[in-house]
Motif scaffolding. Structure first.
Motif, PDB file in Angstrom:
ATOM      1  N   SER A   1       0.828  -1.212   0.000  1.00  0.00           N
ATOM      2  CA  SER A   1       0.000   0.000   0.000  1.00  0.00           C
ATOM      3  C   SER A   1       0.859   1.257   0.000  1.00  0.00           C
ATOM      4  O   SER A   1       0.419   2.303  -0.452  1.00  0.00           O
ATOM      5  CB  SER A   1      -0.951  -0.007   1.193  1.00  0.00           C
TER       6      SER A   1
ATOM      7  N   GLY B   1      -0.214   2.641  -3.310  1.00  0.00           N
ATOM      8  CA  GLY B   1      -1.331   3.416  -2.775  1.00  0.00           C
ATOM      9  C   GLY B   1      -0.877   4.775  -2.297  1.00  0.00           C
ATOM     10  O   GLY B   1       0.171   5.286  -2.682  1.00  0.00           O
TER      11      GLY B   1
ATOM     12  N   GLY C   1      -0.184   4.299   3.892  1.00  0.00           N
ATOM     13  CA  GLY C   1       0.564   3.045   3.869  1.00  0.00           C
ATOM     14  C   GLY C   1       1.606   2.967   4.971  1.00  0.00           C
ATOM     15  O   GLY C   1       1.815   1.912   5.574  1.00  0.00           O
TER      16      GLY C   1
ATOM     17  N   SER D   1      -4.374  -0.197   5.183  1.00  0.00           N
ATOM     18  CA  SER D   1      -3.802  -0.670   3.922  1.00  0.00           C
ATOM     19  C   SER D   1      -4.845  -0.625   2.807  1.00  0.00           C
ATOM     20  O   SER D   1      -4.570  -0.140   1.706  1.00  0.00           O
ATOM     21  CB  SER D   1      -3.268  -2.093   4.073  1.00  0.00           C
TER      22      SER D   1
ATOM     23  N   SER E   1      -5.629   2.987   1.896  1.00  0.00           N
ATOM     24  CA  SER E   1      -4.556   3.576   1.095  1.00  0.00           C
ATOM     25  C   SER E   1      -4.664   3.173  -0.371  1.00  0.00           C
ATOM     26  O   SER E   1      -4.589   4.024  -1.266  1.00  0.00           O
ATOM     27  CB  SER E   1      -3.205   3.129   1.656  1.00  0.00           C
ATOM     28  N   ILE E   2      -4.872   1.900  -0.613  1.00  0.00           N
ATOM     29  CA  ILE E   2      -4.992   1.425  -1.996  1.00  0.00           C
ATOM     30  C   ILE E   2      -6.271   1.954  -2.627  1.00  0.00           C
ATOM     31  O   ILE E   2      -6.289   2.361  -3.793  1.00  0.00           O
ATOM     32  CB  ILE E   2      -4.921  -0.115  -2.032  1.00  0.00           C
TER      33      ILE E   2
END
Length: 124
Positions: A54, A58, A63, A95, A98-99
């Motif tokens: 991430s 991301g 991340g 995570s 973030s992505i």
């Protein structure tokens, strides 16, 4: 575990009900103060790998936070602390967030640029 309470109808709720009256029994159950959390938590190595992914794929600030939480979860799990699952779930959520933020930006920016260019061409 539970309390039973008999409620009478009529007679001012003081005596036994007569033939025409009904009696109601109420059962009050006391449950746990907090809802039980799900038992699923990812493995520590998978958390670290997802957090590192991430950071790369991301939004890097989220991340890094996910990586910090993954390391905390791993350390808490080594000491058999009950907070390990909490940190693991936080790491997993950050995570994915973030992505998700990065993917939504990759989709929304070109769409908004196309919309703005359309509006400018339409205004001329």
């Amino acid at each position: 575990m539970g309390e039973e309470m008999a409620l009478g109808v009529g007679n001012g709720c003081t005596g036994k009900p007569t033939e025409d009256e009904a009696e109601t029994v109420v059962m009050i159950q006391e449950g746990p103060s907090q809802p039980k959390l799900s038992a699923w938590t990812p493995r520590p190595r998978a958390l670290r790998n997802l957090a590192i992914g991430s950071i790369i794929c991301g939004c890097s600030c989220l991340g890094v936070l996910a990586l910090i939480y993954a390391v905390k979860a791993n350390e808490k799990r080594k000491t058999n602390s009950p907070d390990a699952d909490l940190w693991a779930r936080k790491s997993f959520r950050f995570s994915l967030l973030s992505i998700g933020v990065c993917m939504s930006l990759l989709i929304l920016v070109p769409l908004l640029m196309g919309l703005i260019s359309y509006l400018i061409a339409r205004a001329e």
